[in-house]
Design an enzyme around this catalytic site. Structure first.
Site, PDB file in Angstrom:
ATOM      1  N   HIS A 242      -9.498   6.464 -36.703  1.00  0.00           N
ATOM      2  CA  HIS A 242      -9.667   5.154 -35.988  1.00  0.00           C
ATOM      3  C   HIS A 242      -9.219   4.178 -37.152  1.00  0.00           C
ATOM      4  O   HIS A 242      -8.118   3.477 -37.077  1.00  0.00           O
ATOM      5  CB  HIS A 242     -10.946   4.759 -35.668  1.00  0.00           C
ATOM      6  CG  HIS A 242     -11.546   5.684 -34.556  1.00  0.00           C
ATOM      7  ND1 HIS A 242     -11.211   5.635 -33.359  1.00  0.00           N
ATOM      8  CD2 HIS A 242     -12.493   6.631 -34.531  1.00  0.00           C
ATOM      9  CE1 HIS A 242     -11.872   6.395 -32.581  1.00  0.00           C
ATOM     10  NE2 HIS A 242     -12.546   7.274 -33.543  1.00  0.00           N
TER      11      HIS A 242
HETATM   12  C1  BDR Z   1     -15.389   3.193 -34.904  1.00  0.00           C
HETATM   13  O1  BDR Z   1     -16.548   3.699 -35.141  1.00  0.00           O
HETATM   14  C2  BDR Z   1     -16.942   4.124 -36.716  1.00  0.00           C
HETATM   15  O2  BDR Z   1     -17.872   5.337 -36.204  1.00  0.00           O
HETATM   16  C3  BDR Z   1     -15.519   4.729 -36.893  1.00  0.00           C
HETATM   17  O3  BDR Z   1     -15.735   4.393 -38.232  1.00  0.00           O
HETATM   18  C4  BDR Z   1     -14.695   3.625 -36.453  1.00  0.00           C
HETATM   19  O4  BDR Z   1     -14.647   2.236 -37.319  1.00  0.00           O
HETATM   20  C5  BDR Z   1     -14.623   3.898 -33.940  1.00  0.00           C
HETATM   21  O5  BDR Z   1     -15.466   3.747 -32.765  1.00  0.00           O
END
Ligand code: BDR
Ligand code: CA
Length: 312
Positions: A242
């Site tokens: 992400h």
């Molecule tokens: C986001 O949530 C976190 O667990 C990850 O680092 C990312 O920023 C994805 O939904």
């Protein structure tokens, strides 16, 4: 070419770590500091993990600040089941020797924006928006001094990963998100709609491992770790990486596409708390407040990551 000044606000997290490394590997960006926030794991660990990442990148000189240890109005909800107990499970890395700065992250954000010329500092939030919203609330004058906010958070077509309708970063502190999305900022959002197309694969992980450096090995180990959870959850061939999408967007706009739309944050409903209600089809007269990214060139993204991480 002068580099673009950024502050990375983060809750590392393996994918946050890769985002930070990508920024530190990229001469187009000048990272002024890392500000830690509670999110994936509690603040003590995110502030520690941020320093582990700096040291891995050979950047013990980079200032790291601890910020808010809980959402504005709610209890903290963490994500150890995705990221492991430490937040950076997957490889054992040394306890950081570099010190945390004494200044609070929110004060650092405010002071930096007031010191630097208006329109020259971009904020890159990779976690819950508590630090950024608190800074905007304590010092509303900084809003017009921010160049852009480019954040990972939210979801629309892809719906939620923490509840059926809410993405983790927004769900953890929806009240903070409401403040940020309502602040009249130049806002770009990298939601699950795009990050769920940025999937790891055996070939992409092998390319990280083949870098052969401590950074390449750590990134391959981290992706290997969080992949297990996501592949089982989504039934997909890989896992979404992400947060590096935020930094990749700053480096290579051409890899991404989206629409300027209105995005409102749900803060009342128990059923849809933290939903990013994006008016993708323009069916309301609410004015656009964000560039909402929906697609990317995934192979171009992984090629960029591999090429840059090899520089560290
Ligand atoms: C986001 O949530 C976190 O667990 C990850 O680092 C990312 O920023 C994805 O939904
Ligand atoms: Ca994150």
């Amino acid at each position: 070419m002068s580099s673009r000044k950024i502050i990375i606000d983060t809750d590392p997290g393996q994918d946050d770590a890769v985002a930070i490394l990508l920024a530190l590997a990229s001469p187009e960006l000048e990272v002024l500091g890392l500000t830690a926030v509670a999110g994936n794991v509690p603040l003590e660990l995110t502030a520690r993990n941020a320093r582990i990442i700096c040291e891995l990148a050979g950047r013990a000189d980079l200032p790291v600040y601890a910020g808010c240890d809980r959402p504005i109005k709610r209890d903290l909800f963490t994500a150890e089941k995705v990221h492991g107990k430490s937040g950076l499970d997957g490889i054992e890395l040394p306890v950081p020797a570099m010190a945390l700065q004494d200044q609070h992250a929110v004060d650092f954000i405010i002071e930096t924006l007031r010191r630097e010329p208006p329109g020259t500092v971009t904020l890159c939030p990779l976690g819950p928006l508590t630090n950024i919203a608190t800074a905007l609330t304590q010092a509303p004058d900084i809003a017009e001094r921010i160049d852009q906010v480019v954040l990972m958070g939210g979801a629309y077509f892809e719906v939620g990963n923490s509840t059926p309708t809410a993405e983790f970063n927004i769900y953890v502190d929806p009240d903070a998100a409401k403040i940020v999305f309502g602040a009249g900022l130049d806002l770009t959002v990298l939601p699950l709609d795009v990050t769920h197309k940025a999937l790891t694969s055996p070939e992409r992980n092998a390319a990280f491992a083949a870098i052969g450096t401590p950074v390449g090995k750590a990134v391959a180990a981290w992706t290997g770790f969080f992949e297990r959870f996501d592949k089982e959850k989504y039934g997909s061939p890989g896992a979404p990486l992400h947060d590096p999408c935020v930094i990749a967007y700053l480096l290579r706009h051409d890899l991404f596409s989206g629409r300027r739309v209105n995005v409102e944050i749900e803060t009342e409903s128990a059923l849809t708390l933290g939903m990013t209600v994006a008016d993708w089809w323009g069916v309301t007269d609410r004015p656009p407040n964000a560039l909402f990214i929906g697609d990317l060139n995934a192979q171009g993204y992984y090629d960029l990551l591999t090429e840059r991480l090899a520089r560290l």
